[in-house]
Design a protein around this motif. Structure first.
Motif, PDB file in Angstrom:
ATOM      1  N   LEU A 364      -0.479   5.520  11.841  1.00 24.15           N
ATOM      2  CA  LEU A 364      -0.383   4.432  10.874  1.00 24.15           C
ATOM      3  C   LEU A 364      -0.521   3.075  11.550  1.00 24.15           C
ATOM      4  CD1 LEU A 364       2.559   5.740   8.719  1.00 24.15           C
ATOM      5  CD2 LEU A 364       0.270   5.299   7.891  1.00 24.15           C
ATOM      6  N   VAL A 366       1.661   1.836  13.846  1.00 26.58           N
ATOM      7  CA  VAL A 366       2.947   1.221  14.144  1.00 26.58           C
ATOM      8  C   VAL A 366       3.007   0.934  15.645  1.00 26.58           C
ATOM      9  CG1 VAL A 366       5.437   1.510  14.026  1.00 26.58           C
ATOM     10  CG2 VAL A 366       3.991   2.516  12.271  1.00 26.58           C
ATOM     11  N   ARG A 374      12.677   2.673  15.525  1.00 26.22           N
ATOM     12  CA  ARG A 374      12.821   3.314  14.220  1.00 26.22           C
ATOM     13  C   ARG A 374      12.764   4.823  14.264  1.00 26.22           C
ATOM     14  NH1 ARG A 374      11.841   0.442   9.184  1.00 26.22           N
ATOM     15  NH2 ARG A 374      10.721   2.174   8.289  1.00 26.22           N
TER      16      ARG A 374
ATOM     17  N   GLU B 468       6.201   2.658   5.567  1.00 20.40           N
ATOM     18  CA  GLU B 468       6.038   2.269   6.964  1.00 20.40           C
ATOM     19  C   GLU B 468       4.636   1.773   7.312  1.00 20.40           C
ATOM     20  OE1 GLU B 468       6.964   5.230   9.954  1.00 20.40           O
ATOM     21  OE2 GLU B 468       7.729   3.543  11.119  1.00 20.40           O
ATOM     22  N   GLY B 469       3.627   2.507   6.818  1.00 20.57           N
ATOM     23  CA  GLY B 469       2.255   2.120   7.132  1.00 20.57           C
ATOM     24  C   GLY B 469       1.921   0.730   6.610  1.00 20.57           C
ATOM     25  N   ARG B 519       2.291   9.124   2.246  1.00 21.92           N
ATOM     26  CA  ARG B 519       2.381   8.228   3.397  1.00 21.92           C
ATOM     27  C   ARG B 519       0.995   7.897   3.935  1.00 21.92           C
ATOM     28  NH1 ARG B 519       5.425  10.587   8.470  1.00 21.92           N
ATOM     29  NH2 ARG B 519       3.851  12.184   8.240  1.00 21.92           N
ATOM     30  N   VAL B 523      -1.896   3.393   3.115  1.00 20.33           N
ATOM     31  CA  VAL B 523      -2.701   2.365   3.771  1.00 20.33           C
ATOM     32  C   VAL B 523      -4.155   2.415   3.317  1.00 20.33           C
ATOM     33  CG1 VAL B 523      -1.223   2.083   5.779  1.00 20.33           C
ATOM     34  CG2 VAL B 523      -2.923   3.891   5.765  1.00 20.33           C
TER      35      VAL B 523
END
Lengths: 473, 675
Positions: A364, A366, A374, B468-469, B519, B523
């Motif tokens: 993703l 991060v 996290r 989160e993404g 999830r 994005v």
């Protein structure tokens, strides 16, 4: 009115309390952290050990609020109040008589007479060698022969007061929910003692009752006797043993506070980033753990001793220099003990960083630091917690050993280690002075035992392998 | 189900309860089973239906929380549940043996294979140590392990997965049991190895007259190897019969749904049949039929009264009110499973502008040895892979475990840096990107993992996981907007918006996989790598996820790189397929061409090894010898030649060139020389 003093270790102790409170608030909203603690609270062993620990912590915290006592006899100086250069704590206020009632030298527990014969001037040039009466211990008795009856009476009074207070406490515990839920008092009372309450209140109340009775016994007896005797300079041994609680707790907790940032930061970044970071961290901890810890501690403490001796003007009081040494000892113990936890965390992080949720976070986009905070940190927190609780008792014992070989806390700091150290000579004399060692042993034993029992329960509660079958077969 | 005098094993009204923190689970609730000597009897069911518990209670090996509440287990007339523990030990291994799913954890890693088998032999037959070791070697030979005397002195870690399962079977045979209980014996194995092990079990059954109680979730495995089958649902047997009859005419609505949920080529284009809802919690007492809440033929009676067992002749029986006496059975028997007409399967004809273009991709892992950690070799996990994938299309990457297909997925996403080769996404070379630019690019490429348990941080709320993404990419900086987007995404994957404030462990496997998909979608990616997203799920749940994936592709124009070993899923979902063997692609092309007319011998063997849920299929399985070689030392010449039934001298000398054998259909094999 009073002039507070904040010693370095006081500041750190209260920082630690603050951290614990913040963590508690944080954990309240996190089911995965709340659930294991609930499990601890449901275990009678955990509750009992926790209650004893809480009593020790209360003593330690009260003993960490320091101030300069006002000098009574200084009114002549005019409007300005004068303060003693000595440092006392709130706890000292509670046990002020113990602190002030100093004998000349050794006296046995509950003694009315000193432990050694003295030459007494009888007047008229006559002298006699006999055991003199103590200045404070049993001084209220006109006839030392009635000591046994007096002790029995006072013990009974203490016992009675303890039981009465305890019954009042239990009554309150039953009456409040009974009133709130509109249930009959008697029914709840019976349910409590049959163990039908949801939480092990019964265990808590029994433990609290024992502690309460000990306190009331102390109040009725220690006011007039030296319950655990006095030491070489005539100081009450009970007072010393109680004051040592803070030293033990400071060593146990401040070392942890020093050790945690090293262990966590280095351990998880080595495991996650690997490569050069891992090599450097591994090099660091293999080097550090191959130096004998005692040598490192001895070197650091001796260096500090030299510094303190050369800069007497930097310290307002003896307490401050002694406190610095205590702090230094905690730091150096922390520095030498982070390697074990770091190693554990590195291994766990290596494993975790291959788990798919970490890969998913990478996919993703991060950033690395965020993944550490996290995803990795919350999943290794149970290891940190278990290690901290397990290490605590080891550090308390380490203090005793280090002080025994004179590289521990300052000789003026009251600690179990110093008490044991002085017992080395006391055990060699005839007749033997055994009560210092016995008191230090008893207090240290109860702290370490309750810490170990508590650690056991915490470890079981946080160990995922003991959590039963989570997935259906 | 009348008791037969010559039945080997008779289980009557078996009830097992498991105590869990929330109460008692009736894991097995009144199961009857009859196993004849020399037959393979299958218990078929999804996870949690109590099939393993049934098997474990036969041997009285229940976990500590489990307890047999009622019932009897008779082996040749002796009730095993009433035997003293002492006598029971003589039954275990000697009369009834068991093999488990994970051969890895069933063998002791510090003992040699021979010693472990010999241990059983000595206990059951009282032989001397030397004689027992000789017997162990014989047993290893019997289960088809080449060079058994050398293997007997090796340790479990030196053997491959299929080999270990053979050793486990040999251990089970040591006591010459009358009944072998096999609990998912091939689930952890690849199809070609699975075919070998199933064949071995069948051969042993025929030679030794041993009965096999086969526990499985795989309809195909049942069709291949069992004579009789019992279908379990929520702790009960809902249907039982001769395999051929049951597969030809499934009666219980649950069984029918199971068949309909299987992906197959005939169902392309349409949605798969799904069973709505989930398996009921077994803690509460259910007054009616346990399947009623999910059954589309249920009526009032189904919810009020539990159905009885209705025998229907030919040994078939069913637990369903539809088949009660007096009801018109002819009417209640609908035609077989509904098949979506193939005409609906219209492949979306998208102009193939390649979104992803992979050329010569290599991922090598260095092998380090010795004091100085010198590199002594390379594991060529991926060794020159070319792929093309257009927007809105699905490319399936197929192969056995260890062939490098997952590594390809990770290398495409740059989760692993390739050793060599190029990965161009939308014209940009990903292998040269790094730092913030790569992180930014990542929003267009996402991944869904196989294990729905490991792929989510257990310490985070579902809402935070999905969010989160967006946080990392900086899309939607406003918190309320983000929250409403999370709710939309959850709704899009078929979850209740209330899921945001719950933890992953509160969801079932299928629901977690939906969260994982949400999830990835958060994005707005254009390419999603699906790494075996359904292989950890039950058949009925798999159908739900496949439908969801297809639906999302239709609406969002996603491209999927679908990594799988399940060829039925490939047939259902993929447009193109690439078959991998030992780090290289041996054949690729449109799905129809490759699966209908496989050109490479490996593809042919792989296709033939897949168990088909049709006992009357009568297909010839091409048995591959041996197993996948190590990618650190690939064989000289064509990688496949040691196992290839059609290998020639040329195959041992050089790796074949890739040639076209049809429109977009390319193969690397010496059988298809470049013209």
């Amino acid at each position: 009115m009073i002039s507070p003093v904040v010693l370095w270790t006081d500041a750190l102790v209260f920082t630690l309390v603050g951290v614990a409170v913040v963590f508690g608030l944080y954990a309240r909203r996190r089911e995965h952290l709340r659930e294991p603690w609930r499990r601890v609270a449901r275990s009678p062993k955990g509750v009992s050990a926790g209650t004893v620990l809480a009593a020790f912590v209360a003593i330690g915290l009260l003993d960490s609020l320091h101030f300069h006592p006002r000098l009574e006899g200084a009114e002549a100086g005019g409007s300005a109040e004068h303060y003693s250069t000595e440092v006392a704590s709130v706890f000292d206020l509670l046990v002020w008589p113990l602190r002030e009632r100093v004998e000349k030298t050794y006296s046995a527990p509950f003694a009315t007479h000193a432990y050694a014969k003295e030459t007494i001037d009888l007047g008229g040039g006559r002298q006699a060698r006999e055991y003199p009466r103590l200045v404070h211990g049993g001084a209220h008795l006109s006839d030392a022969g009635t000591r046994g009856a007096d002790i029995a009476l006072r013990s009974l009074a203490g016992l009675g007061a303890g039981i009465a207070l305890w019954l009042a406490l239990v009554g309150l515990f039953v009456a409040v929910p009974a009133a709130r839920r509109g249930e009959r008092f008697g029914r709840l009372w019976r349910a409590l003692w049959a163990g039908h309450w949801q939480w092990p209140w019964r265990t808590f109340l029994v433990t609290a009752g024992v502690l309460l009775t000990l306190v009331t016994l102390g109040v009725t007896l220690a006011g007039t006797y030296h319950v655990l005797g006095t030491d070489k300079v005539g100081q009450d041994v009970l007072y010393q043993a109680l004051k040592s609680v803070r030293t033990g707790l400071v060593i146990g907790t401040v070392s942890t506070l020093v050790m945690l940032p090293f262990a966590i930061a280095l351990g998880i970044s080595a495991g996650y980033f690997r490569g050069l970071v891992d090599d450097v961290v591994q090099y660091l901890y293999t080097t550090l753990s191959s130096i004998p810890g005692v040598l490192l501690i001895a070197a650091a403490v001796l260096m500090l001793q030299v510094y303190v001796a050369n800069h007497p003007d930097d310290f307002e009081s003896l307490a401050e220099s002694a406190d610095l040494r205590l702090l230094f000892l905690s730091i150096i113990l922390g520095v030498t003990s982070w390697t074990g936890l770091a190693r554990l965390l590195r291994a766990e992080t290596l494993k975790l960083s291959q788990v798919e949720f970490v890969l998913a976070a990478q996919a993703l986009g991060v950033a690395g630091g965020r993944i550490l905070v996290r995803h990795i940190l919350p999943n290794v927190m149970h290891i940190v917690l278990i290690t901290v609780v397990l290490d605590f008792s080891g550090l308390v014992l380490a203090e005793a050993v280090l002080s025994y070989v004179s590289i521990g806390v300052d000789p003026t700091t009251i600690s179990w280690g110093n008490m044991i150290n002085s017992a080395r000579l006391e055990l060699a004399r005839e007749p033997v002075v055994w009560w210092s060692l016995a008191a230090a042993f008893f207090f240290m034993f109860s702290l370490v035992l309750s810490a170990n029992l508590f650690a056991d329960v915490v470890r079981d509660a946080f160990d995922p392998r003991l959590r039963g079958s989570e997935r259906p077969a | 189900m009348t008791a037969s005098p010559r039945a080997l094993l008779e289980v009557r009204d078996l009830r097992v309860s498991l105590s869990v923190p929330g109460g008692t689970v009736r894991a097995v609730d009144g199961v009857d089973l009859t196993v004849m000597p020399g037959e393979t009897h299958a218990i078929l069911g999804e996870s949690g239906c109590g099939k393993s518990m049934t098997a474990l209670s036969i041997l009285r090996l229940l976990p500590a929380a489990g307890r047999v509440v009622d019932g009897s287990v008779r082996l040749d007339g002796t009730d095993l549940l009433r035997l003293p523990e002492d006598a029971m030990r003589a039954v275990r291994g000697r009369r009834v043996a068991m093999i488990f799913q994970e051969p890895q954890s069933s063998l002791n890693p510090v003992l040699t294979v021979g010693d472990q088998i010999a241990e059983g032999v000595r206990r059951h037959q009282g032989l001397s140590r030397r004689a027992a070791l000789r017997r162990a070697v014989e047993l290893l030979e019997a289960v088809g392990i080449p060079d058994p005397s050398r293997r007997a002195s090796e340790y479990p870690h030196q053997l491959s997965g299929g080999m270990k399962q053979r050793v486990m079977i040999a251990t089970a045979l040591a006591g010459e049991p009358d009944l072998l209980i096999a609990d998912e014996p091939t689930t952890a194995l690849d199809v070609t190895i699975q075919a070998q092990v199933l064949e071995l079990l069948d051969q042993l059954r025929r030679e030794r007259g041993m009965a096999v109680l086969l526990i499985t979730h795989d309809l195909g495995v049942v069709a291949e190897s069992a004579q009789r089958v019992a279908v379990m649902y929520a702790g009960q047997v809902v249907e039982e019969g001769v395999t051929a009859d049951l597969f030809a005419r499934p009666l219980h609505p649950y069984t029918r749904k199971l068949f309909a949920a299987l992906p197959a080529v005939g169902k392309r284009g349409g949605a798969l049949e799904v069973i709505p809802g989930t398996v009921p919690s077994l803690t509460a007492h259910v007054p009616g039929c346990r399947f009623a809440p999910r059954c589309d033929q249920a009526w009032a009676l189904c919810r009020a009264a539990a159905p009885g067992w209705h025998p229907l002749g030919r040994g078939q029986g069913v637990r369903c009110h539809l088949y009660a006496e007096g009801r018109d059975r002819a009417r209640s028997l609908p035609p077989g499973p509904a098949v979506v007409p193939a005409s609906m399967a219209v492949p979306r004809d998208v102009t193939p502008t390649p979104l992803l273009r992979v050329r010569g991709l290599q991922v090598h892992f260095p092998i380090r040895r010795g004091l100085l950690q010198r590199v002594v070799g390379q594991v060529r996990a991926v060794d020159g892979v070319d792929l093309d994938l257009a927007a809105g299309r699905t490319l399936a990457l197929v192969g056995e475990s260890g062939c490098g297909k997952t590594t390809v997925g990770h290398a495409v996403l740059q989760l692993l840096r390739p050793t060599a080769g190029s990965v161009r996404f939308d014209g940009e070379e990903l292998t040269r990107l790094s730092g913030p630019r790569l992180r930014q690019r990542r929003r267009e490429l996402q991944i869904v993992f196989q294990d729905p348990y490991a792929s989510m941080n257990p310490r985070m709320l579902v809402g935070d996981i999905v969010e989160e993404g967006m946080l990392a990419q900086g899309t939607l900086p406003d918190r309320t907007a983000r929250r409403s987007r999370v709710a939309d995404l959850l709704a899009q994957v078929g979850l209740d918006p209330g899921a945001t404030d719950r933890y992953p462990h509160e969801f079932s496997g299928g629901q977690r996989q939906r969260v994982a998909i949400a999830r990835a979608l958060a994005v707005e990616p254009r390419l999603v790598v699906c790494d075996e997203p359904t292989s950890a799920l039950d058949v009925s749940v798999q159908a739900q996820i496949l439908n969801l994936l297809r639906n999302l592709q239709d609406h969002l124009g996603l491209a999927y790189l679908f990594i799988t070993h399940n060829l039925a899923v490939v047939e259902y979902l993929a447009h193109e397929v690439a078959v991998m063997y030992l780090g290289r692609i041996v054949e690729r092309g449109p799905v129809g061409a490759v699966l209908r007319g496989p050109a490479h011998p490996y593809t042919r063997a792989l296709l033939s090894a897949v168990p088909v849920p049709d006992p009357a299929g009568g297909r010839a399985v091409i048995h591959l010898e041996g197993e996948l070689p190590s990618p650190s030392q690939p064989p000289r010449g064509c990688h496949f030649h040691p196992r290839c039934p059609e290998a020639r001298d040329l195959c041992r000398e050089s790796y074949p060139e890739t040639v076209g054998v049809g429109t977009g259909h390319r193969v690397a094999c010496h059988l298809h020389p470049p013209s």
